[in-house]
Design a protein around this motif. Structure first.
Motif, PDB file in Angstrom:
ATOM      1  N   PRO A 325       0.839  -1.202   0.000  1.00 66.22           N
ATOM      2  CA  PRO A 325       0.000   0.000   0.000  1.00 66.22           C
ATOM      3  C   PRO A 325       0.874   1.251   0.000  1.00 66.22           C
ATOM      4  O   PRO A 325       2.096   1.170  -0.137  1.00 66.22           O
ATOM      5  N   ASP A 326       0.253   2.402   0.203  1.00 66.88           N
ATOM      6  CA  ASP A 326       1.011   3.650   0.201  1.00 66.88           C
ATOM      7  C   ASP A 326       1.929   3.770   1.416  1.00 66.88           C
ATOM      8  O   ASP A 326       2.951   4.450   1.355  1.00 66.88           O
ATOM      9  N   VAL A 327       1.555   3.122   2.520  1.00 61.08           N
ATOM     10  CA  VAL A 327       2.361   3.202   3.738  1.00 61.08           C
ATOM     11  C   VAL A 327       2.762   1.792   4.162  1.00 61.08           C
ATOM     12  O   VAL A 327       1.907   0.924   4.348  1.00 61.08           O
ATOM     13  N   VAL A 328       4.071   1.578   4.302  1.00 59.69           N
ATOM     14  CA  VAL A 328       4.613   0.283   4.741  1.00 59.69           C
ATOM     15  C   VAL A 328       5.627   0.548   5.845  1.00 59.69           C
ATOM     16  O   VAL A 328       6.587   1.296   5.643  1.00 59.69           O
ATOM     17  N   GLU A 329       5.414  -0.043   7.001  1.00 58.63           N
ATOM     18  CA  GLU A 329       6.356   0.089   8.116  1.00 58.63           C
ATOM     19  C   GLU A 329       7.407  -1.014   7.993  1.00 58.63           C
ATOM     20  O   GLU A 329       7.098  -2.196   8.112  1.00 58.63           O
ATOM     21  N   LEU A 330       8.675  -0.622   7.757  1.00 55.62           N
ATOM     22  CA  LEU A 330       9.733  -1.600   7.491  1.00 55.62           C
ATOM     23  C   LEU A 330      10.886  -1.536   8.480  1.00 55.62           C
ATOM     24  O   LEU A 330      11.844  -2.303   8.338  1.00 55.62           O
ATOM     25  N   ASP A 331      10.835  -0.680   9.463  1.00 58.48           N
ATOM     26  CA  ASP A 331      11.965  -0.546  10.374  1.00 58.48           C
ATOM     27  C   ASP A 331      12.179  -1.853  11.145  1.00 58.48           C
ATOM     28  O   ASP A 331      11.290  -2.346  11.835  1.00 58.48           O
ATOM     29  N   GLY A 332      13.357  -2.426  11.016  1.00 57.74           N
ATOM     30  CA  GLY A 332      13.678  -3.673  11.700  1.00 57.74           C
ATOM     31  C   GLY A 332      13.292  -4.926  10.941  1.00 57.74           C
ATOM     32  O   GLY A 332      13.561  -6.039  11.414  1.00 57.74           O
ATOM     33  N   PHE A 333      12.685  -4.788   9.767  1.00 51.78           N
ATOM     34  CA  PHE A 333      12.292  -5.956   8.965  1.00 51.78           C
ATOM     35  C   PHE A 333      13.540  -6.582   8.359  1.00 51.78           C
ATOM     36  O   PHE A 333      14.319  -5.923   7.678  1.00 51.78           O
ATOM     37  N   VAL A 334      13.716  -7.887   8.601  1.00 48.68           N
ATOM     38  CA  VAL A 334      14.911  -8.612   8.141  1.00 48.68           C
ATOM     39  C   VAL A 334      14.482  -9.757   7.232  1.00 48.68           C
ATOM     40  O   VAL A 334      13.555 -10.504   7.563  1.00 48.68           O
ATOM     41  N   TYR A 335      15.157  -9.884   6.084  1.00 48.90           N
ATOM     42  CA  TYR A 335      14.854 -10.952   5.136  1.00 48.90           C
ATOM     43  C   TYR A 335      16.159 -11.448   4.525  1.00 48.90           C
ATOM     44  O   TYR A 335      17.162 -10.739   4.478  1.00 48.90           O
ATOM     45  N   GLY A 336      16.124 -12.691   4.093  1.00 45.97           N
ATOM     46  CA  GLY A 336      17.318 -13.273   3.502  1.00 45.97           C
ATOM     47  C   GLY A 336      17.337 -13.199   1.994  1.00 45.97           C
ATOM     48  O   GLY A 336      18.398 -13.168   1.370  1.00 45.97           O
ATOM     49  N   SER A 337      16.158 -13.184   1.376  1.00 42.77           N
ATOM     50  CA  SER A 337      16.069 -13.166  -0.084  1.00 42.77           C
ATOM     51  C   SER A 337      14.725 -12.575  -0.490  1.00 42.77           C
ATOM     52  O   SER A 337      13.733 -12.699   0.242  1.00 42.77           O
ATOM     53  N   ILE A 338      14.702 -11.918  -1.644  1.00 41.83           N
ATOM     54  CA  ILE A 338      13.451 -11.383  -2.192  1.00 41.83           C
ATOM     55  C   ILE A 338      13.258 -11.951  -3.588  1.00 41.83           C
ATOM     56  O   ILE A 338      14.161 -11.897  -4.429  1.00 41.83           O
TER      57      ILE A 338
END
Length: 518
Positions: A325-338
């Motif tokens: 959406p227009d607003v996405v809270e990503l602070d601290g989001f950790v991922y290994g692959s996209i």
């Protein structure tokens, strides 16, 4: 105490069938006469008192040797309340196309498999119960009953702190408690799966806080509606599950909340629709501190409101053009692959021409400035072997950060950006030095300066003189040996000295930052 003489004809039939586990079918075979929605109109010939069933289940009719006693009833109107709270039930209960006049109470009971299919029940209270087998409510309508002992909210199906050794099957069922809790199952412990597929509808919150779902939760094609003021359609805070399958047209008209949930395998929203609360005041998805291995967020269309992934950790993230959406809270989001879904094919979201721009725009959907999303994205690019893309991300981070600084710091930031790209584009310094060297050489080469000491020093060399001005450390002997009577050239010399200091400082600051980050 019931006696056989007090029983009606259908009750006697059930009484006699129970020891051998035979089914009693009171349906007429005429479809319009067997509609469960009209069960309240069924007469005495299709009515069985709940008290008779309670008596049977608690040992009123001895079992038949060589047979397994079972209460099996179809097409009946059940009058009175089926109150089995705290009971120890050793028999399977099987109801098909029945109409219950009052709610069912199994609070604290221990029972075998309970099957209520195609029926209408005004509430089921099974909090703190233990079901040795399955709880099957396929095609049934369970409507809001009395408040649960654990809370004061109206609840249709309560499984709070219950334990089920088999599965909970709610396929094609409708659980309705508008404004309340359609399913209250906080602390539920499952050894099998929870199946809410094939047209399952919940009106009210589906609440599974702290549930242990070893067999997973499957809600493909389910519709969850929360018209109440809470706005939460599905709550799985701190739940532990093997799989959460919210795909295949899954629709939530309310917030889906996975705060602190731990999914050991797959969490999928493939083809789902997250509309958020009907009034628009609330997020579509809250997955704060959620953990999952495979997170598939390829929605059918973008969520209507915020997606909160702060502090979440996933090994694999799948997304598409409809994911965010227009607003996405990503602070601290950790991922290994996209992996990005494009035209039905999934591929690593690196190496494409617009990959970095697309991902930076994704991060910019997060309100305010947070460095972690940029660092995480850069780390992913670096691990994938795309160091140039990682530097572009870190450059975008510095440009975003610059907006939060006071004016003087922003000016210095613009200077660092223009000269060395904050250290991530050191070649820019070479371009500036080359341009200034060319400018100085051409400008000074058209005029003759004055010697500071006549007859001493090396002959004037415009190129060497320009380099001497630009290099602030050491000296080539030209800058101190010559001076200009032409004011314009003298000011150009001062300007080149200033640029030399600025470029040198910018290069040192930028290279230091790059070395620290890498």
């Amino acid at each position: 105490m019931l006696s056989y003489d007090d029983l009606t004809s259908p009750e006697r039939e059930l009484w006699d069938a129970f020891p051998a586990g035979h089914r009693v079918d009171l349906r007429t075979g005429v479809p319009e006469d067997d509609l469960v929605a009209e069960g309240g109109q069924w007469g005495p010939g299709r009515t069985v008192r709940a008290a008779v069933m309670v008596a049977l289940l608690l040992g009123a009719n001895t079992t038949q040797p060589g047979a397994v006693a079972c209460l099996r009833l179809a097409g009946a109107r059940i009058s009175g309340r089926l109150n089995l709270a705290g009971a120890q039930i050793a028999h399977v209960l099987w109801f098909e196309d029945c109409w219950f006049e009052e709610s069912m109470d199994l609070f604290g009971a221990s029972t075998q498999t309970l099957v209520i299919t195609g029926s209408r029940v005004p509430g089921i209270e099974a909090g703190s119960s233990r079901i040795e087998g399955n709880l099957d409510l396929r095609r049934s309508l369970v409507e809001s009953g009395a408040p649960s002992p654990f809370h004061h909210d109206i609840t249709a199906l309560s499984l709070t702190n219950a334990r089920v050794t088999g599965g909970v099957v709610l396929n094609k069922a409708e659980i309705s408690a508008p404004g309340g809790w359609a399913v209250a199952a906080g602390g539920l412990v499952m050894e099998g799966g929870v199946f809410c597929r094939g047209g399952f509808v919940a009106r009210g919150e589906v609440r599974l806080l702290g549930a242990q779902l070893a067999g997973g939760l499957f809600m493909q094609g389910a519709l969850l509606e929360q018209p109440g003021p809470r706005g939460v359609a599905l709550a799985l805070d701190n739940a532990v599950a093997s799989t959460l399958n919210l795909s295949g047209g899954f629709t939530a008209n309310g917030t889906v909340r996975l705060r602190g949930a731990r999914i050991s395998d797959n969490l999928t929203f493939e083809g789902a629709v997250l509309n958020g609360p009907p009034d628009g005041h609330g997020p579509s998805l809250v997955a704060l501190l959620m953990q999952a291995v495979d997170f598939d967020f390829t929605l059918a269309r973008p969520p209507s409101s915020t997606v909160d992934l702060r502090g979440a950790q996933v090994s694999y993230l799948h997304d598409s053009e409809h994911s965010w959406p227009d607003v996405v809270e990503l602070d601290g989001f950790v991922y290994g692959s996209i992996k990005r879904d494009e035209a039905g094919a999934r591929r690593e979201a690196v190496g494409h021409r617009d990959s970095v721009a697309h991902r930076v725009a994704w991060i910019r959907r997060s309100p305010g400035y947070n460095p972690q999303p940029y660092e995480q994205l850069a780390s992913w690019y670096r691990k994938a072997g795309h160091d140039d893309d990682a530097r572009r991300v870190l450059l975008a981070k510095q440009r975003h950060r610059r907006r939060t600084l006071h004016p003087a710091a922003r000016v210095w930031g613009h200077l660092l950006d223009a000269t060395v790209g904050y250290g991530y584009r050191p070649w820019l310094a070479g371009v500036w030095l080359l341009a200034l060297t060319l400018l100085g050489t051409l400008s000074f080469g058209t005029h003759s300066p004055h010697s500071v000491k006549q007859g001493e020093g090396a002959p004037f060399q415009p190129f060497v003189y320009t380099l001497d001005l630009l290099i602030p450390i050491g000296g080539l002997g030209q800058r101190t040996a010559w001076y200009w009577s032409n004011d314009s050239l003298q000011w150009l010399a001062y300007l080149l000295i200033a640029f030399g200091w600025v470029l040198t400082t910018a290069v040192i600051a930028g290279v230091t930052r790059t070395l620290q980050k890498n």
